[in-house]
Scaffold this active site. Structure first.
Site, mmCIF file in Angstrom:
data_model
loop_
_atom_site.group_PDB
_atom_site.id
_atom_site.type_symbol
_atom_site.label_atom_id
_atom_site.label_comp_id
_atom_site.label_asym_id
_atom_site.label_seq_id
_atom_site.Cartn_x
_atom_site.Cartn_y
_atom_site.Cartn_z
ATOM 1 N N CYS A 417 0.588 -0.748 0.428
ATOM 2 C CA CYS A 417 0.098 -0.382 -0.179
ATOM 3 C C CYS A 417 0.297 0.995 -0.092
ATOM 4 C CB CYS A 417 -0.969 0.129 1.291
ATOM 5 S SG CYS A 417 0.101 0.039 2.778
ATOM 6 N N HIS A 461 -2.313 0.527 6.637
ATOM 7 C CA HIS A 461 -3.043 1.207 5.322
ATOM 8 C C HIS A 461 -1.817 2.669 5.348
ATOM 9 C CE1 HIS A 461 -4.129 -0.042 1.885
ATOM 10 N NE2 HIS A 461 -5.629 1.003 1.453
ATOM 11 N N ASP A 477 -8.547 5.678 -3.128
ATOM 12 C CA ASP A 477 -6.954 4.179 -1.940
ATOM 13 C C ASP A 477 -6.629 3.613 -3.881
ATOM 14 O OD1 ASP A 477 -5.540 2.650 -1.312
ATOM 15 O OD2 ASP A 477 -7.735 1.857 -0.051
#
Lengths: 664, 304
Positions: A417, A461, A477
């Site tokens: 991520c 994250h 995202d």
């Protein structure tokens, strides 16, 4: 065992057993301490215990007066060297443990044994300075039973000590269970002091967590930890994992390698407008030694404790680093528009890039800029590109070179991520769209048993926020474009099978899951209601029971009244009414005795029926015949070989026996 | 109760004056097939009581005076060379009798003591490699001086436990002492005593006494007393299971002497002090003897 007529001589043989009953409970108490103590103290203690047991058979003290003095001074010096002090929760406990070991060597009398066991009680409580989990409490309850049994046995003669060990353990457990209601009452009603229940500073340090810098690889380290970050309970909304983006540090500045904040963010209150009604959330945050407090959106109002500030980019920071578990409850907007009007300084900071480097990424971005009509289209374009190109989601990305973004976007294309968030924000800025990196936690595990979310290290994250005209800062995202499973179903679903951490797999699925979730629920309630039972919570809980209980005086009065009433009731029960016999003949006879007791003719518990009859008849000759007849029947029924068919006669005779206070 | 037993009691009470309870305890002890220990200072009638018991019960009786140089062979007997037959023949010692009066047992050496005590436990003696049974019934009535007297070897606990009851006579009260002073010589009186029972009758009485009914309620009480003795930290150890069994038998015998066919708590209370006196040993620093304990515990332990 031989009685030689010399005091003490015949006891010597068996003191070993008695010593064992001091050493064993102490061992139980000290075992968890051992993890925190220097090894030489534990070894010295065990050596003393062994020597003490060994010497018990010899009948003479293993260490003389000089030896004892050397031992005590040496231990104190050792503790002083190691801890720098002989007081306080670390040094004091260490010294006490050491001296309790030394005392084992001069344990000769019941008095010594009791003294040692009382030191054990103190050391037992000292555990709470370091650990307060449910497991610790359960273990301590066990150790307490052993200590109480040890205290009972400490005064017994040696021969009894072994024969009745089990009985004493059971009795100790019963005694402690009987004390439990009173302890509970004190716990609930005794006025809490402001501040946490355990007011000592935590000594744990260096716990993993999010940080104010994000370089590639940082989060993938954190993600391997199964450690609890926080638990969160929502009042109503049936939220899904993909809606839950727990905001932590917001990172503005990129130095070509890592993201961070080179200057503090404006502390102006954030400018946002809510687009849906707020939802209540209660978060129990584990201590992480940093100042961030996590929220899945924008708060309607900040709670009074802890003292905190909310920055304009919705970073919520406590004034002090979090050293203790913290629970906060507030209303939060999940749907909101953040900073619809961007000031020039923020805009500039949201577009800043290093002067050079990563040329290919810059070229790609300017190509998008030229093709696009507005900023939103560029975002769409970028997400589409990430989805279409061959990107892989993995915990073990290859090393990146000097131009990290270029290497990743056009070279390795394997990342996690933080790689995606970092590259995406770089591309946006290069294309002229203000953007920033947000780190925190995403999703979590919903515990259906208690209907709350468990968020762990592995849920950490990083994602991006872009600023669009009118719409303000929008969450984007890029990881979701590459691996939608990560956001929908968590880390395990997103990772290729070979990369899933074995421990996580074992815990995640199968029959262990309900057990694990149940245990987590217990822990959560323990934290909430036992450890988190602070002044505020107590006030609220008691006020819910009765408004008068909310004040300090109310609590104290209630405490005294309830405790006194309970003890009085118990006392009345114990003294007033001897337990009724199960035997019917005995019951009838007890009735008979109660009637005589009204005439001040009381049978002592140890007085035989016949003896009592003689005494009673002498005091009241007018009743002699009745007394004799009833006693005769009773004795025959209870002690004689006669059958139970004469029971009716006894009961009838007792019923008919109505003596008056003054005879004729 | 058999009328002969009542007569026996009366007769012994005519010799040992003013000691009804002790005499009754002695008889209960023998009825319960237990050995008896009488402890007191010299001259209060220990030996007279033992004599009277044996004579009245019609039992064959030997007396052994224990001294510090007494040897086991003096008690058990020895093989002696017979010149005429040219063989060794066994000359039985004084132990071969139905009642042994072991006088001043704690004056003998432990070796001699244990020769007697082995016989008490086994009901037989082994001499010269041959086991010889002792007559039945077989009783030992031992007397001893209090342990603190000079020249005494106190009996070890394990051997004391073999005596069912230990009684103390104590000085006679004023009226009894006057009767004693006025009366005939005790030795002459003893010589005139007639047996009230045959040995066979006495064995039969023992059997009947053992059949006295014991209810669960009584056993509850008995066990409560035993448990109390074990829980008391002032003693090295509580009452042994053998002591508990003895308490039951003695209570039955006492009930039988009271003329009942079942035992009740008062019977247990009557025999308990004599049963624990020589069995409970105070722990260090406690000077309270067993009898005092019995008196107290009888007040404290409730009858269930």
């Amino acid at each position: 065992m031989k009685h030689l007529g010399l005091p003490g001589v015949f006891l010597e043989n068996d003191t070993r057993r008695q010593r064992l009953w001091v050493i064993l409970p102490l061992l139980l108490v000290l075992a968890p301490h051992a993890a925190r103590l220097p090894i030489w103290i534990s070894l010295a203690w065990l050596a003393c215990a062994g020597l003490s047991l060994f010497a018990a058979e010899r009948g003479r003290p293993p260490v003389g007066g000089v030896g004892k003095a050397v031992l005590a001074l040496g231990g104190a010096a050792g503790v002083l060297l190691q801890f720098g002090t002989v007081i306080g929760p670390a040094g004091g406990v260490a010294l006490l443990v050491f001296l309790s070991g030394a005392k084992l060597l001069e344990m000769n009398s019941a008095r010594d044994r009791m003294g040692l066991l009382f030191v054990g009680v103190f050391l037992l409580v000292a555990h709470f300075l370091d650990a307060q989990s449910l497991f610790t409490a359960a273990y301590m309850a066990l150790a307490a039973v052993a200590l109480v049994a040890g205290l009972m046995l400490a005064t017994k003669p040696a021969a009894v000590a072994l024969a009745e060990t089990r009985g004493h353990l059971a009795l100790a457990a019963r005694l402690l269970a009987q004390a439990l209601p009173l302890a509970l009452l004190l716990f609930v009603l005794f006025p809490r002091l402001p501040g946490p229940l355990w007011g000592l500073p935590q000594q744990t340090a260096g716990k993993s967590g999010l940080s104010e810098r994000m370089a590639p690889g940082d989060i993938s380290q954190l993600i391997l930890s199964d450690e609890l970050a926080f638990r969160a309970e929502f009042a109503d909304a049936r939220l899904e994992s993909r809606q839950l983006y727990w905001r932590g540090p917001v990172l503005w500045d990129y130095d070509g390698r890592a993201w961070g904040n080179s200057a503090p963010v404006s502390a102006r209150p954030p400018d946002f407008e809510a687009r849906a009604p707020p939802t209540g959330v209660a978060v129990t945050l584990e201590p992480h030694q940093r100042r961030w407090l996590f929220l899945p959106g924008a708060p309607s109002r900040l709670p009074a404790t802890p003292p905190s500030t909310l920055a304009s980019d919705l970073q919520w920071l406590a004034r002090e680093p979090l050293r203790q578990r913290l629970r906060y409850e507030l209303e939060v907007y999940l749907d909101y528009r953040l900073q619809p009007r961007l000031d020039a300084a923020s805009r500039a900071r949201g577009l800043a890039l290093p002067a050079e480097g990563d040329q290919r990424a810059r070229q790609l971005a300017s190509a998008w800029r030229e093709a696009a009509t507005d900023d939103a289209a560029i975002v769409e374009q970028a997400l589409g590109w990430f989805g279409a190109e061959a990107f892989h989601y993995t915990l073990n990305p290859p090393q990146l070179g000097a131009s990290a973004v270029d290497d990743f976007l056009f070279g390795t294309r394997r990342g996690f991520c933080e790689h995606y968030a970092s590259a995406f924000v770089f591309l946006m800025r290069a294309a002229g769209v203000p953007a920033r990196v947000v780190t925190g936690y995403q999703g979590g595990e919903l515990n259906q048993l208690g209907n709350y979310w468990i968020v762990r290290g592995r849920d950490a994250h990083a994602w991006a926020e872009v600023w669009l005209p009118e719409r303000g800062w929008m969450r984007v995202d890029p990881t979701a474009a590459v691996a939608p499973e990560r956001v929908e179903r968590g880390l395990n679903a997103a990772l290729p099978a070979a990369e899933r951490p074995a421990a996580l797999v074992a815990l995640q699925g199968g029959w262990l899951r309900p057990l694990r979730l149940g245990l987590d629920l217990l822990n959560s309630r323990w934290n909430e209601w036992v450890l988190g039972y602070n002044q505020e919570r107590q006030r609220r809980f008691l006020a819910g029971l009765h408004p008068l209980l909310a004040s300090l005086q109310g609590m104290l009065i209630a405490l005294i009244v309830v405790a006194a009433a309970a003890l009085l009731l118990l006392a009345v029960r114990l003294y007033r009414r001897p337990p009724e016999s199960r035997d019917r003949a005995a019951r009838a006879y007890e009735r008979f005795c109660r009637r005589l007791a009204r005439l001040d003719l009381r049978r002592t518990p140890a007085e035989g029926a016949r003896d009592f009859a003689v005494r009673a008849a002498a005091a009241r000759p007018d009743l002699a015949a009745d007394i004799d007849a009833i006693t005769r029947r009773y004795v025959a029924l209870r002690y004689g070989p006669a059958g139970a068919d004469r029971l009716g006669e006894l009961e009838a005779a007792v019923r008919a026996f109505r003596p008056t206070r003054h005879g004729p | 109760m058999h009328p002969a037993l009542a007569r026996a009691l009366d007769q012994i009470n005519g010799i040992v004056l003013g000691k009804d309870t002790q005499v009754r305890l002695c008889l209960a002890c023998l009825l319960a097939r237990g050995h008896l220990l009488i402890e007191d200072v010299p001259g209060v009638g220990k030996t007279t009581l033992a004599h009277a018991l044996a004579r009245t019960l019609g039992l064959d009786f030997h007396r052994i005076q224990f001294t510090s140089d007494l040897l086991p062979a003096d008690i058990l007997g020895a093989a002696v060379y017979d010149r005429e037959s040219g063989q060794f023949s066994f000359h039985p010692g004084p132990i071969f009798a139905q009642v042994i009066l072991a006088d001043e047992i704690n004056r003998a050496s432990p070796k001699a003591q244990s020769a007697l005590l082995e016989a008490m436990e086994e009901g037989q003696v082994s001499v010269e490699g041959e086991t010889r049974p002792l007559p039945a019934p077989f009783f030992v009535i031992a007397t001893q001086n209090p342990g603190d007297q000079i020249g005494a070897f106190p009996l070890p606990e394990s051997q004391l436990d073999r005596f069912l009851l230990r009684i103390r006579l104590g000085f006679p009260e004023r009226r009894a002492e006057r009767a004693l002073l006025r009366g005939e010589d005790r030795r002459d009186l003893l010589a005139q005593l007639a047996p009230m029972l045959t040995p066979a009758e006495f064995v039969e009485q023992q059997r009947v006494a053992r059949a006295v009914h014991v209810s669960d309620a009584l056993l509850d009480y008995l066990q409560a007393l035993i448990a109390a003795s074990r829980a008391d930290s002032r003693f090295i150890a509580g009452l042994s299971p053998r002591a508990g069994l003895g308490l039951l038998r003695a209570s039955q015998a006492w009930a039988y002497l009271e003329g009942r066919d079942f035992a009740q708590p008062e019977d247990v209370q009557a025999v308990l002090p004599a049963l624990v006196a020589h069995r409970l040993f105070p722990a260090v620093g406690v000077s309270r003897p067993g009898e005092d304990w019995a008196a107290r515990i009888l007040l404290e332990v409730a009858i269930p």
